[in-house]
Each structure stands twice: as C-alpha cells, then as structure tokens.
Design a protein around this motif. Sequence first.
Motif, PDB file in Angstrom:
ATOM      1  N   PHE A  14       0.836  -1.207   0.000  1.00 55.55           N
ATOM      2  CA  PHE A  14       0.000   0.000   0.000  1.00 55.55           C
ATOM      3  C   PHE A  14       0.865   1.248   0.000  1.00 55.55           C
ATOM      4  O   PHE A  14       0.550   2.237  -0.674  1.00 55.55           O
ATOM      5  CB  PHE A  14      -0.930   0.008   1.215  1.00 55.55           C
ATOM      6  N   ARG A  15       1.962   1.227   0.745  1.00 57.91           N
ATOM      7  CA  ARG A  15       2.836   2.392   0.813  1.00 57.91           C
ATOM      8  C   ARG A  15       3.473   2.680  -0.544  1.00 57.91           C
ATOM      9  O   ARG A  15       3.733   3.835  -0.883  1.00 57.91           O
ATOM     10  CB  ARG A  15       3.912   2.174   1.877  1.00 57.91           C
ATOM     11  N   ILE A  16       3.725   1.634  -1.334  1.00 59.48           N
ATOM     12  CA  ILE A  16       4.261   1.848  -2.680  1.00 59.48           C
ATOM     13  C   ILE A  16       3.231   2.573  -3.547  1.00 59.48           C
ATOM     14  O   ILE A  16       3.547   3.533  -4.256  1.00 59.48           O
ATOM     15  CB  ILE A  16       4.668   0.510  -3.325  1.00 59.48           C
ATOM     16  N   VAL A  17       1.976   2.120  -3.482  1.00 61.04           N
ATOM     17  CA  VAL A  17       0.909   2.783  -4.242  1.00 61.04           C
ATOM     18  C   VAL A  17       0.781   4.231  -3.792  1.00 61.04           C
ATOM     19  O   VAL A  17       0.645   5.156  -4.605  1.00 61.04           O
ATOM     20  CB  VAL A  17      -0.428   2.034  -4.067  1.00 61.04           C
ATOM     21  N   GLU A  18       0.842   4.441  -2.488  1.00 60.78           N
ATOM     22  CA  GLU A  18       0.744   5.779  -1.932  1.00 60.78           C
ATOM     23  C   GLU A  18       1.891   6.657  -2.422  1.00 60.78           C
ATOM     24  O   GLU A  18       1.696   7.821  -2.798  1.00 60.78           O
ATOM     25  CB  GLU A  18       0.756   5.683  -0.404  1.00 60.78           C
ATOM     26  N   LEU A  19       3.086   6.100  -2.440  1.00 63.62           N
ATOM     27  CA  LEU A  19       4.267   6.846  -2.889  1.00 63.62           C
ATOM     28  C   LEU A  19       4.147   7.222  -4.363  1.00 63.62           C
ATOM     29  O   LEU A  19       4.446   8.355  -4.763  1.00 63.62           O
ATOM     30  CB  LEU A  19       5.525   6.005  -2.657  1.00 63.62           C
ATOM     31  N   LEU A  20       3.694   6.276  -5.193  1.00 63.87           N
ATOM     32  CA  LEU A  20       3.506   6.562  -6.619  1.00 63.87           C
ATOM     33  C   LEU A  20       2.438   7.631  -6.820  1.00 63.87           C
ATOM     34  O   LEU A  20       2.547   8.475  -7.720  1.00 63.87           O
ATOM     35  CB  LEU A  20       3.123   5.281  -7.369  1.00 63.87           C
ATOM     36  N   ALA A  21       1.398   7.604  -5.986  1.00 61.82           N
ATOM     37  CA  ALA A  21       0.323   8.591  -6.100  1.00 61.82           C
ATOM     38  C   ALA A  21       0.818   9.989  -5.765  1.00 61.82           C
ATOM     39  O   ALA A  21       0.371  10.978  -6.353  1.00 61.82           O
ATOM     40  CB  ALA A  21      -0.830   8.210  -5.173  1.00 61.82           C
ATOM     41  N   GLN A  22       1.752  10.092  -4.815  1.00 56.52           N
ATOM     42  CA  GLN A  22       2.250  11.388  -4.382  1.00 56.52           C
ATOM     43  C   GLN A  22       3.290  11.955  -5.330  1.00 56.52           C
ATOM     44  O   GLN A  22       3.493  13.164  -5.377  1.00 56.52           O
ATOM     45  CB  GLN A  22       2.882  11.260  -2.986  1.00 56.52           C
ATOM     46  N   ALA A  23       3.956  11.096  -6.096  1.00 49.02           N
ATOM     47  CA  ALA A  23       5.070  11.527  -6.934  1.00 49.02           C
ATOM     48  C   ALA A  23       4.591  12.409  -8.081  1.00 49.02           C
ATOM     49  O   ALA A  23       3.500  12.230  -8.613  1.00 49.02           O
ATOM     50  CB  ALA A  23       5.814  10.319  -7.490  1.00 49.02           C
ATOM     51  N   GLN A  24       5.410  13.369  -8.471  1.00 45.75           N
ATOM     52  CA  GLN A  24       5.100  14.253  -9.583  1.00 45.75           C
ATOM     53  C   GLN A  24       5.439  13.628 -10.933  1.00 45.75           C
ATOM     54  O   GLN A  24       5.096  14.180 -11.977  1.00 45.75           O
ATOM     55  CB  GLN A  24       5.858  15.573  -9.434  1.00 45.75           C
ATOM     56  N   GLN A  25       6.100  12.475 -10.921  1.00 46.76           N
ATOM     57  CA  GLN A  25       6.493  11.806 -12.157  1.00 46.76           C
ATOM     58  C   GLN A  25       6.653  10.316 -11.867  1.00 46.76           C
ATOM     59  O   GLN A  25       6.725   9.912 -10.700  1.00 46.76           O
ATOM     60  CB  GLN A  25       7.806  12.381 -12.682  1.00 46.76           C
ATOM     61  N   PRO A  26       6.695   9.449 -12.902  1.00 41.66           N
ATOM     62  CA  PRO A  26       6.902   8.017 -12.683  1.00 41.66           C
ATOM     63  C   PRO A  26       8.212   7.761 -11.934  1.00 41.66           C
ATOM     64  O   PRO A  26       9.182   8.499 -12.089  1.00 41.66           O
ATOM     65  CB  PRO A  26       6.953   7.454 -14.108  1.00 41.66           C
ATOM     66  N   LEU A  27       8.216   6.709 -11.122  1.00 42.71           N
ATOM     67  CA  LEU A  27       9.375   6.391 -10.295  1.00 42.71           C
ATOM     68  C   LEU A  27      10.010   5.080 -10.723  1.00 42.71           C
ATOM     69  O   LEU A  27       9.330   4.157 -11.183  1.00 42.71           O
ATOM     70  CB  LEU A  27       8.962   6.290  -8.824  1.00 42.71           C
ATOM     71  N   THR A  28      11.314   4.990 -10.563  1.00 40.75           N
ATOM     72  CA  THR A  28      12.037   3.756 -10.852  1.00 40.75           C
ATOM     73  C   THR A  28      12.057   2.869  -9.605  1.00 40.75           C
ATOM     74  O   THR A  28      11.727   3.307  -8.502  1.00 40.75           O
ATOM     75  CB  THR A  28      13.489   4.045 -11.269  1.00 40.75           C
ATOM     76  N   LEU A  29      12.494   1.632  -9.804  1.00 41.94           N
ATOM     77  CA  LEU A  29      12.663   0.721  -8.681  1.00 41.94           C
ATOM     78  C   LEU A  29      13.618   1.315  -7.653  1.00 41.94           C
ATOM     79  O   LEU A  29      13.362   1.250  -6.439  1.00 41.94           O
ATOM     80  CB  LEU A  29      13.203  -0.622  -9.194  1.00 41.94           C
ATOM     81  N   MET A  30      14.708   1.918  -8.114  1.00 47.48           N
ATOM     82  CA  MET A  30      15.680   2.518  -7.203  1.00 47.48           C
ATOM     83  C   MET A  30      15.063   3.699  -6.443  1.00 47.48           C
ATOM     84  O   MET A  30      15.304   3.868  -5.246  1.00 47.48           O
ATOM     85  CB  MET A  30      16.910   2.984  -7.979  1.00 47.48           C
ATOM     86  N   ASP A  31      14.275   4.515  -7.130  1.00 47.46           N
ATOM     87  CA  ASP A  31      13.599   5.639  -6.465  1.00 47.46           C
ATOM     88  C   ASP A  31      12.752   5.138  -5.297  1.00 47.46           C
ATOM     89  O   ASP A  31      12.806   5.674  -4.183  1.00 47.46           O
ATOM     90  CB  ASP A  31      12.685   6.384  -7.444  1.00 47.46           C
ATOM     91  N   ILE A  32      11.966   4.106  -5.563  1.00 49.83           N
ATOM     92  CA  ILE A  32      11.055   3.574  -4.545  1.00 49.83           C
ATOM     93  C   ILE A  32      11.845   2.949  -3.402  1.00 49.83           C
ATOM     94  O   ILE A  32      11.535   3.153  -2.224  1.00 49.83           O
ATOM     95  CB  ILE A  32      10.087   2.559  -5.169  1.00 49.83           C
ATOM     96  N   SER A  33      12.869   2.195  -3.751  1.00 50.28           N
ATOM     97  CA  SER A  33      13.708   1.549  -2.746  1.00 50.28           C
ATOM     98  C   SER A  33      14.338   2.576  -1.815  1.00 50.28           C
ATOM     99  O   SER A  33      14.327   2.420  -0.581  1.00 50.28           O
ATOM    100  CB  SER A  33      14.792   0.710  -3.428  1.00 50.28           C
ATOM    101  N   ASN A  34      14.861   3.652  -2.392  1.00 49.42           N
ATOM    102  CA  ASN A  34      15.507   4.690  -1.580  1.00 49.42           C
ATOM    103  C   ASN A  34      14.513   5.405  -0.680  1.00 49.42           C
ATOM    104  O   ASN A  34      14.792   5.689   0.488  1.00 49.42           O
ATOM    105  CB  ASN A  34      16.205   5.704  -2.486  1.00 49.42           C
ATOM    106  N   ARG A  35      13.332   5.715  -1.233  1.00 50.04           N
ATOM    107  CA  ARG A  35      12.354   6.478  -0.456  1.00 50.04           C
ATOM    108  C   ARG A  35      11.716   5.652   0.651  1.00 50.04           C
ATOM    109  O   ARG A  35      11.283   6.188   1.664  1.00 50.04           O
ATOM    110  CB  ARG A  35      11.273   7.043  -1.386  1.00 50.04           C
ATOM    111  N   MET A  36      11.663   4.333   0.454  1.00 50.37           N
ATOM    112  CA  MET A  36      11.078   3.469   1.471  1.00 50.37           C
ATOM    113  C   MET A  36      12.128   2.844   2.380  1.00 50.37           C
ATOM    114  O   MET A  36      11.786   2.169   3.360  1.00 50.37           O
ATOM    115  CB  MET A  36      10.245   2.370   0.799  1.00 50.37           C
ATOM    116  N   ASP A  37      13.391   3.040   2.027  1.00 45.93           N
ATOM    117  CA  ASP A  37      14.489   2.454   2.800  1.00 45.93           C
ATOM    118  C   ASP A  37      14.332   0.936   2.909  1.00 45.93           C
ATOM    119  O   ASP A  37      14.439   0.346   3.989  1.00 45.93           O
ATOM    120  CB  ASP A  37      14.563   3.089   4.194  1.00 45.93           C
TER     121      ASP A  37
END
Length: 274
Positions: A14-37
Amino acid sequence: MTSTQSNAAAIRAFRIVELLAQAQQPLTLMDISNRMDLPKQSVHRLLKQLENAWLVNRDGPGKHYVCSSRVRQMAINMLMTTGPAAARRAILQEMADKVQASCNLAISSGDAVVYLDRVEANWNAGTKLAPGTRVPFHCTASGKLLMSFLPKQQRESLLKRLPLRRWTERTISEADALRADLEQTRKRRFGMNVGEYLPGVVAIAVPVMLSAQRAGAALAIQVSAQQFSIADLMQWVPELHRVAERLAQTFDAPDELLPQPLDAAESPLALLQP
C-alpha cells in the motif's frame, strides 16, 4: 508466511501505491527503494505483486512505475460517492440555476479529463455528458485549464503522448499551437473552448485550487453558442472563481493534499494526476 508477515507485506505494498500517487512523475525501482528504505529485491517483489493485481503499471517500455487505471478509477469512485459529493452537487446546481447553463466539475485522470459531477440546464447539444464521462484534454476548457497548471515536465510529457485528434474545425491539433494556448490559459487563470470539442458548444473553466499552485479540479460553464457567446461567459469568471473557492472546501484541507510522509492520510485526488 505468518499473518504478521502478510500484514507487513500488505502495508508495504500500500505504501508503494501511496508513494507513486504522491510523486510528480513516474518512479524507478531505485527511487522507490531509496524512499522506502527497503532492499531493491523486496521492492521488486512487491511491485510484481502489484502489477499482477493491476494496481501498478510500467510507464511505457522503460523501468518506471505509475498507479494503474484501476487505482485511478477507484479514486474517482470515492470522490463521486463519498459524503462531500452531495455538497459539491448542491453548489453546482446553484451555479447552473444562476447562469441558466450547464455546469460541471472535472478532474484529471491519466490521459483524459473525467466529469466528477455535472448539472445540465438549457443543454441541447444532443451529446450526453454524464458524471464519469471522459473527455479530451486538448479541446475542452477544463482539460486545457488542468493541463496548463501541471508542472512543466508533466505538461510536456502529456503533450508528447496525447493524440491531438481534430474533433471540429476549431480544434487545436498542433502541439506548438496548443503549448502557446496553455501558456495563455495559465496566465489568465481560466480556460476557454470555442467549439473545439463539440460543434456549436462553448465553455469556460476556472481552477479549483487545492494549494497556491495546484489546481485539483476545474469548474466549467458549458452551453450552446446560440445561447451565449464566449464573451457572455467571460462575464461569469469572477463568480466562477468564488464558487470554485467554495468547492475547494469540499475536498480535504489544502495542506493535507500536498506530499506528506508515507504514514499520512492520502487524498484520492493525488491518484488522478496524469
């Protein structure tokens, strides 16, 4: 897997979906990994599960991720049916009665604009535009307005992928001409449609501002050109702005709609960005 582990995985998904919803642009796997630690392997496994459930999509052939149309439709359904929907309907009805013209409230959803609600008055165009109807960005007053308020990078990305279909002889179907129209639209803070989508139908739209720079929705008047000219509609712009301020109050408070920490409540409006 234990129930505790299953719950943890579900929350992370759910947090991944939430993060993608908040982002101003599409995110990479690395972007998501870094932001979620979280390790890339864990994020990749969760993304595959979300893809299989049609909750997350790849953005084109690249390695970027976005919320799926299924998630955006869920957000639209929430906005159309939750408690504040009745308040928004009453405000639209009041405006339609005052202008004696059809009024609608529209939001962005992927590559189109969706009518969140609509009240018809003196509507004789023949085409039914009920709540939930999807219309193009490039030839509608609400669409051009919402597009003009997008961050430049998002706006350019949308311009490149939109099919600029020529709906009428007045439709702006060249990217450079549309780009110039969008610049003017943002400066004057209202959008116009002079028979660009439906022949003989004119419309004007103002933003429903959810923060200083963010237009979360568009409020529009739409009517036959035989009843009103675009100049006639422009006289209603000040009133439309006042009504748009009232409509903004039916959504979450502005601060709650800005990007928040991942454990904060998220408005469904964030899921609707192109």
